[in-house]
Each structure stands twice: as C-alpha cells, then as structure tokens.
Design an enzyme around this catalytic site. Structure first.
Site, mmCIF file in Angstrom:
data_model
loop_
_atom_site.group_PDB
_atom_site.id
_atom_site.type_symbol
_atom_site.label_atom_id
_atom_site.label_comp_id
_atom_site.label_asym_id
_atom_site.label_seq_id
_atom_site.Cartn_x
_atom_site.Cartn_y
_atom_site.Cartn_z
ATOM 1 N N GLY A 99 0.791 -1.221 0.000
ATOM 2 C CA GLY A 99 0.000 0.000 0.000
ATOM 3 C C GLY A 99 0.824 1.272 0.000
ATOM 4 O O GLY A 99 0.304 2.360 -0.276
ATOM 5 N N SER A 100 2.109 1.164 0.273
ATOM 6 C CA SER A 100 2.984 2.331 0.386
ATOM 7 C C SER A 100 3.272 2.934 -0.982
ATOM 8 O O SER A 100 3.748 2.244 -1.890
ATOM 9 C CB SER A 100 4.296 1.910 1.058
ATOM 10 O OG SER A 100 5.334 2.825 0.786
ATOM 11 N N ALA A 101 3.027 4.247 -1.127
ATOM 12 C CA ALA A 101 3.308 4.923 -2.392
ATOM 13 C C ALA A 101 4.792 4.832 -2.770
ATOM 14 O O ALA A 101 5.109 4.514 -3.928
ATOM 15 C CB ALA A 101 2.837 6.368 -2.338
ATOM 16 N N ARG A 113 5.437 1.384 -4.108
ATOM 17 C CA ARG A 113 4.834 1.191 -5.428
ATOM 18 C C ARG A 113 5.648 1.871 -6.524
ATOM 19 O O ARG A 113 5.781 1.352 -7.631
ATOM 20 C CB ARG A 113 3.398 1.712 -5.421
ATOM 21 C CG ARG A 113 2.435 0.824 -4.652
ATOM 22 C CD ARG A 113 1.011 1.294 -4.767
ATOM 23 N NE ARG A 113 0.627 2.237 -3.734
ATOM 24 C CZ ARG A 113 0.287 3.495 -3.923
ATOM 25 N NH1 ARG A 113 0.280 4.002 -5.137
ATOM 26 N NH2 ARG A 113 -0.052 4.275 -2.906
#
Length: 209
Positions: A8-10, A13
């Site tokens: 979920g971490s930008a 990603r």
C-alpha cells in the site's frame, strides 16, 4: 534482489513500477511495520534507519524510494530515457522528485495520515497546503504530457504513486485538469500500472476501517 516493502505504500509502489520499467524482478519481502518487523536486528543490520522501501542487491543495501529508482535505472536500464544523463534534463527530473518527496507527498501525509491512523480531525491549514501542492503540479504539466519533459521518467512514476494515494483518499482531482488527464493516462499506461493498482487497493483498506 530483495525488496522490503508494503504494497500500500506509495514509495514502495514507485520502486516496483520502476523495476517493471527496466525489466528487473524483485524478490518481495513483505515487511509488517505494525508488528515491528522493521525493528528486528536482522533488518536493522541491513538498514539502520529501519524504514521501507529497502533494496538489497547482493552486498549493497539502499533505502529512500527515489534513490532506489535512480539506481535501478542506472544499473539495469537499457538506456537513460527514464533518468536522463543530460544535465538539464536530469536536473528537471530531480527537481520533480524532490518536489514529490518534500512537498506533494509530504503535504498529503501531513493532512491525511493523522486522520486515518490517529483519528484526528481534518486540519484546514494542512489541507490548503496540500491543495496548493496540487496546483503546483498542475502548473508543471501545462502544455506537456509528462511531469519532467516530453517523455516518461522516474519522476512520473514517483508522482503517479503519490497521486494514486490522493485518489484513494478521495481528494478531488477534477479541479486540476492537467493532473487529471495525466493521471487518467498513466494509471493505465505506465510500466507496472497493474502493480500500482493492486497496491492502492491495499492502501484503500486503511480508509475502510
């Protein structure tokens, strides 16, 4: 290469999209921060700052997503299109990366994360600063298809991960025409777009709690 991450971490990603762009397969090491896995001695030995994302390439460890992205392109990219070597082009890419790190993503985190993780009320002043950052980005995209010149770079991938998080948090992007059109195109066409999409679906779970 081992990659310590949360889907979920930008920043995580962004690195995954860069790896997809240069054709590198990452050995994914899911790291549960809530369970303190980043504080275990074996992880601190790899990264004394105990943060994610962290990349381990042989005997070399690196953290901070934008540094990792540059490293992946310089070592594994077939050319320098994602991170140009020409000084002015690279300077522009770097500026956008620093803008993402220190302004766009930071202001998003300052406004949104206290509400999501600490159940604090929205802070209007922090919201204004965040929206100001979106206005800056909209200006950067005036007359261009990409955030740092006329071709896709790692600055686009980093900012795409950030703007995807804005979208999940239901920040209205429609007021920013250039950002909206760029986001609609890249969320489908960027290298690793499906990885980013899967990650933001994980990120969205925090908003359902």
């Amino acid at each position: 290469m081992d990659f310590y991450y949360l889907p979920g971490s930008a920043p995580c990603r962004a690195v995954q999209m860069t790896a997809a762009a240069v054709g590198v397969e990452l050995n994914l090491k899911l790291t549960n921060l809530m369970a303190g896995e980043h504080l275990k001695p074996e992880f601190i030995k790899i990264n004394p700052q105990h943060c994610i994302p962290t990349l381990v390439d042989g005997d070399f460890s690196l953290w901070e997503s934008r540094a990792i992205m540059g490293y992946l392109v310089e070592k594994y990219g077939k050319d320098d299109s994602l991170y140009p070597k020409e000084p002015r082009k690279r300077a522009l890419v770097n500026q956008r990366l620093y803008f993402d790190h220190g302004t766009l993503y930071q202001r998003f985190a300052d406004f949104v994360y206290p509400q999501v993780f600490a159940k604090q009320p929205a802070d209007p002043e922090k919201e204004k600063k965040m929206l100001d950052a979106l206005e800056f980005l909209d200006k950067f995209l005036e007359g261009g298809k990409y955030v740092a010149g006329d071709s896709l770079t790692i600055a686009d991938l980093s900012i795409l991960a950030t703007i995807s998080s804005f979208d999940v948090a239901k920040i209205d992007l429609s007021k920013y025409a250039n950002v909206s059109s760029w986001y609609a195109r890249l969320r489908k066409d960027a290298p690793g777009a499906a990885i980013n999409q899967a990650g933001i679906e994980e990120f969205a779970k925090y908003f359902a709690k």
